[in-house]
Design a protein around this motif. Structure first.
Motif, PDB file in Angstrom:
ATOM      1  N   ALA A  23       0.834  -1.197   0.000  1.00 32.82           N
ATOM      2  CA  ALA A  23       0.000   0.000   0.000  1.00 32.82           C
ATOM      3  C   ALA A  23       0.872   1.252   0.000  1.00 32.82           C
ATOM      4  CB  ALA A  23      -0.937   0.003   1.198  1.00 32.82           C
ATOM      5  N   ASP A  24       2.103   1.132   0.499  1.00 32.98           N
ATOM      6  CA  ASP A  24       3.035   2.263   0.506  1.00 32.98           C
ATOM      7  C   ASP A  24       3.925   2.286  -0.728  1.00 32.98           C
ATOM      8  OD1 ASP A  24       2.055   2.906   3.020  1.00 32.98           O
ATOM      9  OD2 ASP A  24       3.587   1.729   4.044  1.00 32.98           O
ATOM     10  N   GLY A  25       3.850   1.246  -1.526  1.00 33.36           N
ATOM     11  CA  GLY A  25       4.693   1.155  -2.721  1.00 33.36           C
ATOM     12  C   GLY A  25       5.994   0.449  -2.403  1.00 33.36           C
ATOM     13  N   ALA A  26       6.678   0.049  -3.431  1.00 32.68           N
ATOM     14  CA  ALA A  26       7.958  -0.641  -3.275  1.00 32.68           C
ATOM     15  C   ALA A  26       8.980   0.026  -4.177  1.00 32.68           C
ATOM     16  CB  ALA A  26       7.817  -2.113  -3.634  1.00 32.68           C
ATOM     17  N   ASP A  27      10.143   0.293  -3.628  1.00 37.34           N
ATOM     18  CA  ASP A  27      11.241   0.871  -4.388  1.00 37.34           C
ATOM     19  C   ASP A  27      12.336  -0.170  -4.538  1.00 37.34           C
ATOM     20  OD1 ASP A  27      10.044   3.449  -4.532  1.00 37.34           O
ATOM     21  OD2 ASP A  27      10.743   3.886  -2.498  1.00 37.34           O
ATOM     22  N   ASP A  28      13.311   0.124  -5.403  1.00 37.40           N
ATOM     23  CA  ASP A  28      14.476  -0.734  -5.512  1.00 37.40           C
ATOM     24  C   ASP A  28      15.163  -0.791  -4.151  1.00 37.40           C
ATOM     25  OD1 ASP A  28      13.889  -0.829  -8.195  1.00 37.40           O
ATOM     26  OD2 ASP A  28      15.611   0.370  -8.827  1.00 37.40           O
ATOM     27  N   LEU A  29      15.636  -1.970  -3.760  1.00 39.02           N
ATOM     28  CA  LEU A  29      16.414  -2.116  -2.536  1.00 39.02           C
ATOM     29  C   LEU A  29      17.884  -2.050  -2.920  1.00 39.02           C
ATOM     30  CD1 LEU A  29      14.434  -5.036  -0.864  1.00 39.02           C
ATOM     31  CD2 LEU A  29      14.197  -2.592  -0.439  1.00 39.02           C
ATOM     32  N   GLU A  57      20.504  -8.607  -7.586  1.00 39.41           N
ATOM     33  CA  GLU A  57      21.147  -8.354  -8.878  1.00 39.41           C
ATOM     34  C   GLU A  57      22.225  -7.293  -8.671  1.00 39.41           C
ATOM     35  OE1 GLU A  57      18.112  -7.391 -11.757  1.00 39.41           O
ATOM     36  OE2 GLU A  57      16.773  -8.922 -10.943  1.00 39.41           O
ATOM     37  N   GLY A  58      23.481  -7.747  -8.653  1.00 44.90           N
ATOM     38  CA  GLY A  58      24.576  -6.819  -8.376  1.00 44.90           C
ATOM     39  C   GLY A  58      24.545  -6.429  -6.915  1.00 44.90           C
ATOM     40  N   ALA A  64      10.904  -4.080  -9.717  1.00 36.50           N
ATOM     41  CA  ALA A  64      10.249  -4.899 -10.747  1.00 36.50           C
ATOM     42  C   ALA A  64      10.448  -6.390 -10.471  1.00 36.50           C
ATOM     43  CB  ALA A  64      10.788  -4.538 -12.125  1.00 36.50           C
ATOM     44  N   SER A  65      11.603  -6.776  -9.973  1.00 34.18           N
ATOM     45  CA  SER A  65      11.851  -8.178  -9.627  1.00 34.18           C
ATOM     46  C   SER A  65      11.009  -8.598  -8.432  1.00 34.18           C
ATOM     47  CB  SER A  65      13.327  -8.405  -9.309  1.00 34.18           C
ATOM     48  OG  SER A  65      14.121  -8.154 -10.447  1.00 34.18           O
TER      49      SER A  65
END
Length: 183
Positions: A23-29, A57-58, A64-65
């Motif tokens: 609900a808060d969204g997800a960003d790249d970690l 990844e790296g 997106a993953s």
């Protein structure tokens, strides 16, 4: 691989554990250069939905993953939680607008209205009419499936074909409600 005390950890793959409320969204970690996986506890408005393991990844784990893993592994559970929340938030006596459901302000790529209503019946076409008439227009995006259980006549098949052509009709030859539901 070693732990913080410098001891060898045989067979362990370094995994970062995080909780993400969709609900808060997800960003790249980011900053994950010491990790192989991210174990994500998935929440919606604080309600736990499940968990997924996503490869790093790296030095990052792209949003997106994470989204792809959530959709692949938790899609049905996520849908259930979002629908139950929408039902709880709806006004009394009014169904939620399923086409308007969003998560974090974004519409799902697949419709939330993908459902089937199964109507199991046996040799009672006159009572079935009232049920099917009530469904007409109520569940426009839903698939309505009439399951005729061990019929002795073709009256139900004729009724569905003539008066409710948008509904599907199938026969379950084995008598019994469990057989009809399984069909």
């Amino acid at each position: 691989m070693t732990n913080a005390a410098g001891e060898r950890r045989w067979g362990a793959l370094p995994t970062r554990v995080v909780a993400i409320d969709l609900a808060d969204g997800a960003d790249d970690l980011r900053g994950l250069e010491d990790y192989v996986f991210v174990h994500v506890l998935v929440l919606v408005d604080g309600e736990p939905v499940g968990a997924v393991r996503v490869p790093v990844e790296g030095d990052s784990c792209p949003a997106a993953s994470i989204a792809a893993a959530v959709n692949a592994e938790l899609g049905d559970d996520l849908l259930r939680v979002v629908l139950l929340k929408a039902l709880a938030d709806a006004s009394p006596g009014q169904a939620p607008d399923l086409d308007a459901l969003t998560l974090n302000g974004r519409r799902s790529s697949k419709p939330f209205t993908s459902m089937t209503v199964a109507v199991c019946t046996r040799n009672r076409p006159e009572r079935l009419v009232k049920c099917l008439e009530a469904l007409v227009g109520q569940l426009t995006p839903a698939r309505v499936l009439v399951v005729d259980n061990a019929p002795s006549t073709d009256a139900t098949a004729t009724l569905v074909a003539e008066r409710f052509p948008d509904f599907e009709y199938v026969v379950e030859p084995k008598p019994g409600l469990d057989h009809a539901r399984n069909r």
